[in-house]
Design a protein around this motif. Structure first.
Motif, PDB file in Angstrom:
ATOM      1  N   ASN A 140       0.828  -1.201   0.000  1.00 10.92           N
ATOM      2  CA  ASN A 140       0.000   0.000   0.000  1.00 10.92           C
ATOM      3  C   ASN A 140       0.867   1.257   0.000  1.00 10.92           C
ATOM      4  O   ASN A 140       0.573   2.224  -0.682  1.00 10.92           O
ATOM      5  N   PHE A 141       1.954   1.249   0.788  1.00 13.85           N
ATOM      6  CA  PHE A 141       2.856   2.397   0.812  1.00 13.85           C
ATOM      7  C   PHE A 141       3.489   2.603  -0.552  1.00 13.85           C
ATOM      8  O   PHE A 141       3.645   3.725  -1.004  1.00 13.85           O
ATOM      9  N   ASP A 142       3.857   1.509  -1.216  1.00  7.68           N
ATOM     10  CA  ASP A 142       4.429   1.605  -2.563  1.00  7.68           C
ATOM     11  C   ASP A 142       3.425   2.233  -3.528  1.00  7.68           C
ATOM     12  O   ASP A 142       3.774   3.078  -4.340  1.00  7.68           O
ATOM     13  N   GLY A 163       1.827   9.237  -6.200  1.00  8.67           N
ATOM     14  CA  GLY A 163       2.150  10.591  -5.789  1.00  8.67           C
ATOM     15  C   GLY A 163       1.114  11.199  -4.865  1.00  8.67           C
ATOM     16  O   GLY A 163       0.887  12.412  -4.898  1.00  8.67           O
ATOM     17  N   LEU A 164       0.500  10.380  -4.044  1.00  5.42           N
ATOM     18  CA  LEU A 164      -0.539  10.868  -3.138  1.00  5.42           C
ATOM     19  C   LEU A 164       0.081  11.438  -1.875  1.00  5.42           C
ATOM     20  O   LEU A 164       1.096  10.944  -1.392  1.00  5.42           O
ATOM     21  N   GLY A 165      -0.541  12.471  -1.339  1.00  2.49           N
ATOM     22  CA  GLY A 165      -0.097  13.072  -0.091  1.00  2.49           C
ATOM     23  C   GLY A 165      -1.159  12.918   0.973  1.00  2.49           C
ATOM     24  O   GLY A 165      -2.314  12.626   0.677  1.00  2.49           O
ATOM     25  N   GLU A 166      -0.774  13.097   2.205  1.00  6.02           N
ATOM     26  CA  GLU A 166      -1.697  13.041   3.336  1.00  6.02           C
ATOM     27  C   GLU A 166      -2.530  11.768   3.336  1.00  6.02           C
ATOM     28  O   GLU A 166      -3.745  11.805   3.464  1.00  6.02           O
TER      29      GLU A 166
END
Length: 134
Positions: free
Chosen positions: A6-8, A14-17
Motif C-alpha cells: 500500500n505504501f508503494d 504521488g498521493l499526499g496526506e
C-alpha cells in the motif's frame, strides 16, 4: 494486499496526506476518529452488499458515498440488501453495469449515498456482520 505494498502504491501515485490502517472496518466504524468522517468508502470482492454496507456506511459522512464493485449479480444483491442499507442510513443503490477488459461477463458498480447517520450500535463487533447479516 500487504501494508508495505500500500505504501508503494501511495508513493507511485504521488498521493499526499494518506494514512494506511491495518484494522478491521468494524473497529474503525466505532472509533470517533474515523466514524462518519469520509466522503467515500469503497470495497471490492469483500462481502455480500448487506455485509459490506455495515462495514462501510459507518465510515461515510452524511452526503458521502459507499461504492462496491460487484460481478454481474450486483443488482440482485443490492435489491436483497435494501433493509440493511436503509437501516444503516443509506439510500437506494444506484447500479451501473460496466464491461472490464479481458472479462467475459459484465460487472456492476453499486453506489449508495449516505442520507442519515448510522445508528450507534453499528457496526457490530468484529465477525458479527458476516455471521448474522442484517
Amino acid at each position: 494486499m500487504e501494508v508495505g505494498l500500500n505504501f508503494d502504491l501511495v508513493e507511485e501515485l504521488g498521493l499526499g496526506e494518506v494514512e494506511i490502517l491495518a484494522e478491521r472496518a468494524e473497529t474503525l466504524g466505532q472509533n470517533g476518529m474515523y466514524r462518519e468522517q469520509f466522503d467515500w468508502a469503497m470495497g471490492r470482492a469483500v462481502a455480500h452488499t448487506r455485509v459490506l454496507a455495515e462495514y462501510l456506511l459507518p465510515l461515510v459522512k452524511v452526503g458521502g458515498k459507499m461504492l462496491a464493485m460487484k460481478g454481474s449479480w450486483g443488482e440482485d444483491e443490492s435489491a436483497e440488501s435494501h433493509t440493511s442499507i436503509t437501516t444503516l442510513g443509506g439510500s437506494d443503490p444506484t447500479v451501473t453495469s460496466i464491461q472490464l477488459p479481458n472479462r467475459p461477463d459484465p460487472h456492476t458498480i453499486v453506489t449508495i449515498t449516505k442520507q442519515f447517520p448510522t445508528p450507534a450500535k453499528y457496526p457490530r463487533r468484529p465477525g458479527m456482520p458476516t455471521k448474522r447479516p442484517l
